[in-house]
Design an enzyme around this catalytic site. Structure first.
Site, mmCIF file in Angstrom:
data_model
loop_
_atom_site.group_PDB
_atom_site.id
_atom_site.type_symbol
_atom_site.label_atom_id
_atom_site.label_comp_id
_atom_site.label_asym_id
_atom_site.label_seq_id
_atom_site.Cartn_x
_atom_site.Cartn_y
_atom_site.Cartn_z
ATOM 1 N N ASN A 49 -1.756 6.541 16.250
ATOM 2 C CA ASN A 49 -1.122 7.800 15.844
ATOM 3 C C ASN A 49 -1.967 8.995 16.253
ATOM 4 O O ASN A 49 -3.188 8.976 16.178
ATOM 5 C CB ASN A 49 -0.803 7.815 14.350
ATOM 6 C CG ASN A 49 -1.970 7.498 13.451
ATOM 7 O OD1 ASN A 49 -2.855 6.721 13.797
ATOM 8 N ND2 ASN A 49 -2.000 8.104 12.290
ATOM 9 N N GLU A 62 3.517 3.521 16.909
ATOM 10 C CA GLU A 62 4.564 2.716 17.550
ATOM 11 C C GLU A 62 5.154 3.440 18.750
ATOM 12 O O GLU A 62 5.372 2.861 19.818
ATOM 13 C CB GLU A 62 5.685 2.413 16.539
ATOM 14 C CG GLU A 62 5.237 1.579 15.351
ATOM 15 C CD GLU A 62 4.702 2.393 14.186
ATOM 16 O OE1 GLU A 62 4.136 3.491 14.419
ATOM 17 O OE2 GLU A 62 4.842 1.950 13.042
ATOM 18 N N CYS A 97 10.513 6.129 14.421
ATOM 19 C CA CYS A 97 10.038 5.067 15.325
ATOM 20 C C CYS A 97 11.047 3.937 15.420
ATOM 21 O O CYS A 97 11.262 3.380 16.507
ATOM 22 C CB CYS A 97 8.682 4.540 14.864
ATOM 23 S SG CYS A 97 7.341 5.697 15.204
HETATM 24 N N1 THU Z 1 2.244 6.601 11.003
HETATM 25 C C1 THU Z 1 2.248 5.760 12.075
HETATM 26 O O1 THU Z 1 1.577 6.001 13.080
HETATM 27 N N2 THU Z 1 3.019 4.653 12.004
HETATM 28 C C2 THU Z 1 3.659 4.228 10.879
HETATM 29 O O2 THU Z 1 4.191 3.137 10.885
HETATM 30 C C3 THU Z 1 3.700 5.088 9.687
HETATM 31 C C4 THU Z 1 3.065 6.412 9.819
HETATM 32 C C5 THU Z 1 1.322 7.743 11.025
HETATM 33 C C6 THU Z 1 1.902 9.098 11.212
HETATM 34 C C7 THU Z 1 0.843 9.987 10.586
HETATM 35 O O3 THU Z 1 -0.173 10.242 11.545
HETATM 36 C C8 THU Z 1 0.233 9.127 9.506
HETATM 37 O O4 THU Z 1 0.629 7.797 9.789
HETATM 38 C C9 THU Z 1 0.668 9.488 8.098
HETATM 39 O O5 THU Z 1 2.034 9.578 8.011
#
Ligand code: THU
Length: 135
Positions: A49, A62, A97
């Site tokens: 992320n 993702e 996602c």
């Molecule tokens: N996030 C993801 O990267 N994938 C997930 O499955 C859930 C949420 C990230 C987005 C953000 O940077 C952080 O988690 C908090 O929401």
């Protein structure tokens, strides 16, 4: 909770756990790693992320993995995908996602949600998003 059962699953887990450490998440502090297996090539693509001070600009792990895979291979089919975080229960892909993944997953595509030790919850894509929007 289940365990990782074969080499591919262990490779996906290790790749997602490793890329998670590159997470740029100064706002939430929540690090996520994702790894997908391309059915086309058998290659693993990872993503983490990437947050932004304009929060809506944040890109989840993702979607990062999907964008990397398609940049390398063109249209892919996702054979399986794992999401690794320290959440308990392990975090599922967000709804944005899931909609993006719906272009490249089938209803029976295995999706694994894992903690940092490789304890996994198993779903199919259709469990998580039974009704994707299709144009
Ligand atoms: N996030 C993801 O990267 N994938 C997930 O499955 C859930 C949420 C990230 C987005 C953000 O940077 C952080 O988690 C908090 O929401």
């Amino acid at each position: 909770m289940g365990i990782l059962v074969n080499d591919i699953e262990r490779q996906l887990f290790s790749a997602a756990k490793a890329v998670r450490l590159n997470s740029f998440s100064p706002y939430s502090g929540f690090r996520v790693g994702a790894a997908l297996l391309s059915a086309k090539s058998g290659k693993i693509f990872t993503g983490t992320n990437v947050e932004n001070s304009s929060f809506g600009g944040t890109i989840c792990a993702e979607r990062s993995a999907v964008v990397k895979a398609i940049s390398e291979e063109g249209k892919i089919e996702i054979a399986s995908l794992i999401v690794v975080s320290n959440a308990n229960p392990p975090a599922p892909p967000c709804a944005i996602c899931l909609q993006v993944l719906s272009q490249f997953c089938k209803s029976d595509t295995p999706i694994m949600l894992s903690d940092l030790e490789g304890n996994v919850e198993r779903y199919t894509f259709g469990d998580l998003l039974p009704h994707p929007f299709i144009l």
